[in-house]
Design a protein around this motif. Sequence first.
Motif, PDB file in Angstrom:
ATOM      1  N   TYR A   8      40.629  46.751 109.175  1.00  0.00           N
ATOM      2  CA  TYR A   8      41.349  47.555 108.187  1.00  0.00           C
ATOM      3  C   TYR A   8      40.555  48.835 107.925  1.00  0.00           C
ATOM      4  O   TYR A   8      39.346  48.790 107.671  1.00  0.00           O
ATOM      5  N   ARG A   9      41.270  49.958 107.996  1.00  0.00           N
ATOM      6  CA  ARG A   9      40.625  51.266 107.866  1.00  0.00           C
ATOM      7  C   ARG A   9      41.111  51.995 106.613  1.00  0.00           C
ATOM      8  O   ARG A   9      42.311  52.127 106.367  1.00  0.00           O
ATOM      9  N   ALA A  10      40.171  52.449 105.818  1.00  0.00           N
ATOM     10  CA  ALA A  10      40.445  53.228 104.603  1.00  0.00           C
ATOM     11  C   ALA A  10      39.090  53.632 104.042  1.00  0.00           C
ATOM     12  O   ALA A  10      38.050  53.346 104.645  1.00  0.00           O
ATOM     13  N   ALA A  11      39.085  54.289 102.893  1.00  0.00           N
ATOM     14  CA  ALA A  11      37.837  54.399 102.146  1.00  0.00           C
ATOM     15  C   ALA A  11      37.476  52.993 101.667  1.00  0.00           C
ATOM     16  O   ALA A  11      38.355  52.221 101.284  1.00  0.00           O
ATOM     17  N   ILE A  12      36.194  52.651 101.706  1.00  0.00           N
ATOM     18  CA  ILE A  12      35.752  51.296 101.350  1.00  0.00           C
ATOM     19  C   ILE A  12      34.575  51.395 100.386  1.00  0.00           C
ATOM     20  O   ILE A  12      33.631  52.153 100.616  1.00  0.00           O
ATOM     21  N   LEU A  13      34.632  50.595  99.321  1.00  0.00           N
ATOM     22  CA  LEU A  13      33.597  50.599  98.293  1.00  0.00           C
ATOM     23  C   LEU A  13      33.309  49.166  97.871  1.00  0.00           C
ATOM     24  O   LEU A  13      34.225  48.391  97.610  1.00  0.00           O
ATOM     25  N   HIS A  14      32.033  48.812  97.778  1.00  0.00           N
ATOM     26  CA  HIS A  14      31.671  47.496  97.233  1.00  0.00           C
ATOM     27  C   HIS A  14      30.322  47.557  96.552  1.00  0.00           C
ATOM     28  O   HIS A  14      29.486  48.419  96.844  1.00  0.00           O
ATOM     29  N   SER A  15      30.102  46.632  95.615  1.00  0.00           N
ATOM     30  CA  SER A  15      28.842  46.550  94.883  1.00  0.00           C
ATOM     31  C   SER A  15      27.797  45.821  95.703  1.00  0.00           C
ATOM     32  O   SER A  15      28.104  44.857  96.419  1.00  0.00           O
ATOM     33  N   LEU A  16      26.564  46.239  95.558  1.00  0.00           N
ATOM     34  CA  LEU A  16      25.428  45.566  96.181  1.00  0.00           C
ATOM     35  C   LEU A  16      24.569  44.836  95.159  1.00  0.00           C
ATOM     36  O   LEU A  16      23.909  43.845  95.485  1.00  0.00           O
ATOM     37  N   ALA A  17      24.550  45.333  93.914  1.00  0.00           N
ATOM     38  CA  ALA A  17      23.720  44.750  92.864  1.00  0.00           C
ATOM     39  C   ALA A  17      24.178  45.310  91.520  1.00  0.00           C
ATOM     40  O   ALA A  17      24.993  46.231  91.449  1.00  0.00           O
ATOM     41  N   ASP A  18      23.627  44.762  90.457  1.00  0.00           N
ATOM     42  CA  ASP A  18      23.951  45.195  89.099  1.00  0.00           C
ATOM     43  C   ASP A  18      23.301  46.550  88.830  1.00  0.00           C
ATOM     44  O   ASP A  18      22.078  46.688  88.917  1.00  0.00           O
TER      45      ASP A  18
END
Length: 434
Positions: A8-18
């Motif tokens: 799946y292709r798009a802008a992608i954002l995820h958390s790594l830590a607090d």
Amino acid sequence: MTANVQAYRAAILHSLADPAVVGVEQSYEYFEDGVLVIENGQVARVGHAAELLPSLKGIELTEYRDALITPGFIDTHIHYPQTGMIASYGEQLLDWLNTYTFPTERQFADKAHAADVASIFLKELLRNGTTTALVFGSVHKQSVDAFFEAAEALNLRMIAGKVLMDRNAPDYLTDTPESGYAESKELIERWHGKGRLHYAVTPRFAPTSTPEQLTLAGQLFQEYPDLYMHTHLSENRQEIEWVKQLFPERGGYLDVYDHFKLIGARSVFAHGVHLCDAECQRLAETGSAVAFCPTSNLFLGSGLFDLNKLERHGVRVGLGTDVGAGTSFSQLQSLNEAYKVMQLQGKKLDPFKSLYLATLGGANALYLDDKLGNFESGKDADFVVLDYNATPLISYRMQQATSLAEKLFALTMLGDDRAIKETFAAGQSVHRRD
């Protein structure tokens, strides 16, 4: 076994830590043009499209324009039997329970009714991008069976439990210490650890359980590995005074649960609006978590949650909608209200902290961060596609945004179910907006 691979292709954002621990800049990973590769329902790889596309020959690639992919949202406190009474007018907590909640939950003695509501409830969660939730059933064991059957059919990771309540409630909604224990045990044997399902021992709150019932609830919580405990804590000042009257020998509300061995890893306490420093410290040292439920706390006039205080003590915190006292299934709307709760206390809620609370923070609160919450390889492929053109106003606002933080903040202020273009659970599409 032949691998089932999609990309799946798009802008992608995820958390790594607090962000509160590592700082905002180190707390997330962002790919403006990214690719998420899913294999057999789990994350295989995530990265820049320019780097990953050459290795994807022969793999089906779905592209989303003007969209942002994030991990699925995680709701750490919600009541599925209260779906039909959301947005009920004009009471604070204790009167609200008697006026609206208890009569509504009476209907869940009928399993067919429970199944109908479970279907509506899960559809609403998925329409709003929530892929995992910690869920109250009703006092009826058939309500929990109905919920788990519906969740299993969709292969969702869900946690739920039968309410335990043997006093200070209508006769038609009470069990006994012995029946509550036996029925909960039966449900645990049937559902806990089946597929992606987990069970939570669920005393409604201290005032509706006798010491005898709380003793057996604590015993049950200790009997099985990896069980959850889900209840309410310090939501409303009138409620807190009631607990003092019912348990005068205990040192406070949290001490009641502590005394009955209902506190520890995978214990989740909803609300925690009026906690002292000693209680925060005890929650932290036992590995317990608190569900921050901003729409509910404002709607019922319960007070302002002090997120910074819990952070200082190292308490695990997730985000909850608390439907039906909450006013929306949308975690975007919950974050909208959370920002205002912080502003009213002269504090800020950074957009990347909001992302963390709704995803990896929720997973951490539920001890599921080895399975959920971001796009680390091997984790469940639960994710959502957010639409930057969901409404004319969102589309126009995005054209003015000059940074990722600004886009993310605008989504939490303006977004709701319309912003969810598609929702995936274990790599399968479980909701697609019309």
